[in-house]
Scaffold this active site. Structure first.
Site, PDB file in Angstrom:
ATOM      1  N   SER A 117       0.834  -1.207   0.000  1.00  0.00           N
ATOM      2  CA  SER A 117       0.000   0.000   0.000  1.00  0.00           C
ATOM      3  C   SER A 117       0.864   1.250   0.000  1.00  0.00           C
ATOM      4  CB  SER A 117      -0.899   0.016   1.238  1.00  0.00           C
ATOM      5  OG  SER A 117      -1.544   1.259   1.389  1.00  0.00           O
ATOM      6  N   TYR A 141      -2.153   0.400  10.113  1.00  0.00           N
ATOM      7  CA  TYR A 141      -2.325  -0.246   8.807  1.00  0.00           C
ATOM      8  C   TYR A 141      -1.082  -0.059   7.932  1.00  0.00           C
ATOM      9  CZ  TYR A 141      -3.744  -0.885   3.969  1.00  0.00           C
ATOM     10  OH  TYR A 141      -3.789  -1.272   2.651  1.00  0.00           O
ATOM     11  N   LYS A 145       1.706  -2.975   6.680  1.00  0.00           N
ATOM     12  CA  LYS A 145       2.081  -3.245   5.292  1.00  0.00           C
ATOM     13  C   LYS A 145       3.598  -3.170   5.111  1.00  0.00           C
ATOM     14  CE  LYS A 145      -1.735  -4.138   3.056  1.00  0.00           C
ATOM     15  NZ  LYS A 145      -1.936  -5.393   2.299  1.00  0.00           N
TER      16      LYS A 145
END
Length: 320
Positions: A117, A141, A145
């Protein structure tokens, strides 16, 4: 010989699955259906229903299918919510990936395409992000990643693992009338739902240093993204060299105001978006270069903004 597509019942994963089928590569879907849909999985494709945290189930999936590679898309993808649920985010995105890599090692599966991402960059201090832009994630998040990329790096040093990670920003549109974005956090479905409910969509700030005063972001069509995943898988399986990370970007981006205009034109619902104050931390422009991916993965923007909006709107109406 099959490729395991984790998260293959989700919006992006389902497009990847169909791109594999069209490339004559047999996919096997592994998905817990927490955010994916059973109807997104073609009837001829095997679905292993469960979580990657279920080690025995994961082992059986590899034992019962001739898996030669993995496209890893499964995970908890809501950056904002991850701030309130950090442990859940790390469990789903880090612990699960470690288990997946362990099972791959046990079965001598050495190829992985990781759906990373652009959240790994946080808020970059450049308006054109490249693979060399420093990674400074600002949410659990984004951190999870980046840790996933580190896991791949370290496992590759210790084993024969070959891998690449694809980083991208905003994925929109639809490649098929029955596949749609149902995320409650993404711009396109948020605007569609507001319009269908007779409400006025909102934008945050119109006084940025951009041509029309609204933020400029990178939007890419989901079908183009799916093709890049398949090309990366094909290169890995053929033993061809790949970069460890690629940015899948447009190189120029579009503004929020441009998207709103395209939404009004495509839907036939005339509206002027409500302008709310700027949100803290929103940069004026974030766009990624896709030059390396264009060189190696046949990456290109095959769809105009109008086509992105039209395909997304058609799929949303088809789902109604």
């Amino acid at each position: 010989m099959s490729w395991l597509v984790t998260g293959g019942a989700g919006y992006i994963g389902a497009h990847v699955v169909r791109a594999f089928i069209e490339a004559d590569i047999q996919p096997v879907v592994f998905d817990d259906l927490s955010s994916g849909f059973l109807d997104f999985v073609p009837p001829e494709v095997t679905l292993v229903h469960g979580t990657l945290l279920d080690g025995p189930l994961l082992m059986r999936a590899f034992e019962e299918h001739d898996i030669t590679g993995v496209v890893h898309l499964a995970g908890f993808k809501y950056a904002g919510v991850s701030v309130q649920k950090p442990l859940h985010t790390y469990d789903q995105n880090v612990t699960a990936m470690a288990k997946l890599l362990a099972v791959m090692q046990d079965h001598d599966v050495t190829n992985m395409v990781f759906s990373s991402s652009a959240a790994v960059f946080g808020t970059p201090d450049t308006d054109l992000v490249t693979e060399q832009t420093p990674t400074l994630p600002e949410s659990p998040y984004g951190e999870s990643k980046l840790i996933g990329e580190w896991l791949l790096r370290d496992q590759a040093k210790a084993t024969k693992l070959d891998h690449t990670s694809l980083r991208y920003f905003n994925v929109v549109g639809s490649g098929y009338p029955d596949l749609y974005d149902a995320s409650p956090h993404n711009l396109f479905p948020l605007v569609f739902e507001a319009l269908l409910a007779g409400k006025t969509p909102r934008i945050y700030g119109d006084d940025y240093a951009t041509p029309d005063g609204t933020c400029v972001r990178d939007y890419i069509h989901v079908a183009d993204l799916a093709l890049a995943h398949v090309t990366a898988a094909q290169r890995l399986e053929a033993g061809e060299s790949v970069e460890r990370v690629y940015n899948l970007g447009s190189g120029d981006g579009v503004s929020v105001a441009q998207i709103m205009s395209a939404m009004a034109e495509v839907t036939g619902i005339a509206f002027e978006p409500e302008v709310a104050p700027r949100r803290p931390g929103d940069p004026a422009r974030i766009v990624a270069s896709g030059e390396l991916a264009a060189r190696d993965l046949d990456w290109k923007m095959r769809h105009t903004l109008a086509e992105m909006v039209q395909s997304a709107w058609d799929a949303r109406r088809n789902a109604a």
